[in-house]
Design a protein around this motif. Structure first.
Motif, short mmCIF file in Angstrom:
data_model
loop_
_atom_site.label_atom_id
_atom_site.label_comp_id
_atom_site.label_asym_id
_atom_site.label_seq_id
_atom_site.Cartn_x
_atom_site.Cartn_y
_atom_site.Cartn_z
N THR A 147 -13.89 9.16 1.24
CA THR A 147 -12.65 9.80 0.80
C THR A 147 -11.91 10.36 2.00
N ILE A 148 -10.66 10.73 1.77
CA ILE A 148 -9.84 11.40 2.78
C ILE A 148 -9.56 12.80 2.27
N SER A 180 -13.86 2.51 -0.72
CA SER A 180 -13.05 2.22 0.47
C SER A 180 -11.85 3.16 0.53
N VAL A 181 -11.35 3.36 1.76
CA VAL A 181 -10.05 3.99 1.94
C VAL A 181 -9.22 3.07 2.83
N LEU A 182 -7.92 3.20 2.68
CA LEU A 182 -6.96 2.46 3.49
C LEU A 182 -6.10 3.49 4.22
N VAL A 183 -5.85 3.23 5.49
CA VAL A 183 -4.99 4.12 6.27
C VAL A 183 -3.96 3.27 7.02
N PRO A 184 -2.68 3.65 6.93
CA PRO A 184 -1.67 2.90 7.69
C PRO A 184 -1.87 3.07 9.19
N VAL A 185 -1.47 2.05 9.95
CA VAL A 185 -1.58 2.08 11.42
C VAL A 185 -0.19 1.85 12.01
N THR A 196 -12.28 -2.70 8.82
CA THR A 196 -11.58 -3.99 8.82
C THR A 196 -10.10 -3.71 9.02
N VAL A 197 -9.47 -4.48 9.90
CA VAL A 197 -8.05 -4.31 10.18
C VAL A 197 -7.27 -5.34 9.36
N LEU A 198 -6.21 -4.87 8.69
CA LEU A 198 -5.36 -5.76 7.90
C LEU A 198 -3.99 -5.83 8.55
N MET A 241 0.86 -1.18 0.00
CA MET A 241 0.00 0.00 0.00
C MET A 241 0.89 1.23 0.00
N MET A 293 -8.88 -0.63 6.82
CA MET A 293 -9.71 -0.41 5.63
C MET A 293 -11.09 0.02 6.10
N PHE A 303 -14.81 0.62 4.60
CA PHE A 303 -15.57 0.23 3.41
C PHE A 303 -17.02 0.69 3.54
N ALA A 363 -2.77 -1.88 8.66
CA ALA A 363 -3.60 -0.87 8.00
C ALA A 363 -5.06 -1.10 8.37
N ALA A 378 -4.80 -10.85 4.76
CA ALA A 378 -5.17 -11.49 6.02
C ALA A 378 -5.58 -10.48 7.08
#
Lengths: 133, 133, 133
Positions: B47-48, B93-98, B127-129, A36, B36, B38, B34, C130
């Motif tokens: 959106t961000i 969806s958006v994805l954000v790093p953790v 959802t946590v990836l 990502m 997600m 959704f 990360a 995952a």
């Protein structure tokens, strides 16, 4: 996860960050999953498009500029509302599959940092996501 | 994974869901990877963008409304084709790093649920990836 | 990860690939996490939108064609700059949460491969990500 700095030189520009993304992947040693790439800015975005003919991303910048003009009837007083809007149209992250340690991009694909309110010092974050065991 | 309900109050509105997303992250205890977010709807997106000056997302809504007018020569008979199109332009969806249990958003970034056909009862899924071990 | 071929039959078309994506998920046996669907092309994209009334994606194609006309003052000499631009507007990947082995799509959502420069032989990649243990 790794943070990478870059410097942009125009108000609007697409900068190919594919090689830098692959370098992070090489360092972390992951074999399979996804990468990502995230942009922590609100007047810059990220996209995947053709990396062979540079006129493709020039046309993309022109089209975005025609759709969302720099000067308009905007409320935000900083004069960069167009940049915020273009950032959301491109998005703040891309995901690329990884196989055997390589970005699984298509033949003509490159990852582009999309500057819409430069020139500035910017950054992007590369995060590796795992496939199930 | 967690499902969160929200209620929208206008036809078109951007609702900041950053705090609710961080709360899910706090509950699940993940440290690195990360998140997600959704949206399971086809007339709403996500959106961000900037969370400091609310006029930024007002301008974004105006620009989307100018590009994709509510009334037009549409085939879909429910009168909300513009909402479907805006949803795809923003994305589902958006994805954000953790990192260390915190959303690694940029200083000015917030996560926005984008309502384009409200008011309605809506939801989003967090959802946590995982990052690789 | 699995690569799936498809054939498109028009210059511009949205093709529902939801069932094929679920089939990959069934084969790999993952129960919880997310599925990423990635398009390795630069003149095709991917999006999630309504799968009940086909006029919704027809309207979406029309709106994209109005925003980004096929013929214009483009520099890229291959005559498909509009396709590259539409691909970036839709994006190159979607993410869908997975629960108990099922794509957790909303009631009206389907996953669409977005052809903007066909007819062609195309492909898309399904990668499973995952959730933490």
């Amino acid at each position: 996860m790794k943070n990478i700095a870059l410097r942009t030189h125009k108000r609007c520009a697409f900068i190919d960050i594919t090689r830098k993304t692959q370098e992070v992947l090489n360092e972390c040693g992951i074999q399979n999953g996804a990468v990502m790439v995230f942009v922590p800015h609100t007047t810059a975005g990220i996209t995947i498009n053709e990396n062979a003919d540079p006129s493709v991303v020039d046309d993309l910048l022109d089209s975005l500029g025609r759709l969302i003009p720099e000067k308009g009837n905007y409320r935000h007083s900083e004069g960069n509302s167009d940049a915020h809007c273009k950032a959301s149209l491109m998005g703040s992250s891309v995901l690329v599959p990884v196989k055997n340690g390589e970005l699984l991009l298509g033949r003509w694909q490159g990852i582009y940092f999309c500057e819409f309110d430069g020139p500035r010092s910017r950054q992007f974050q590369v995060t590796v996501l795992a496939a199930p065991e």
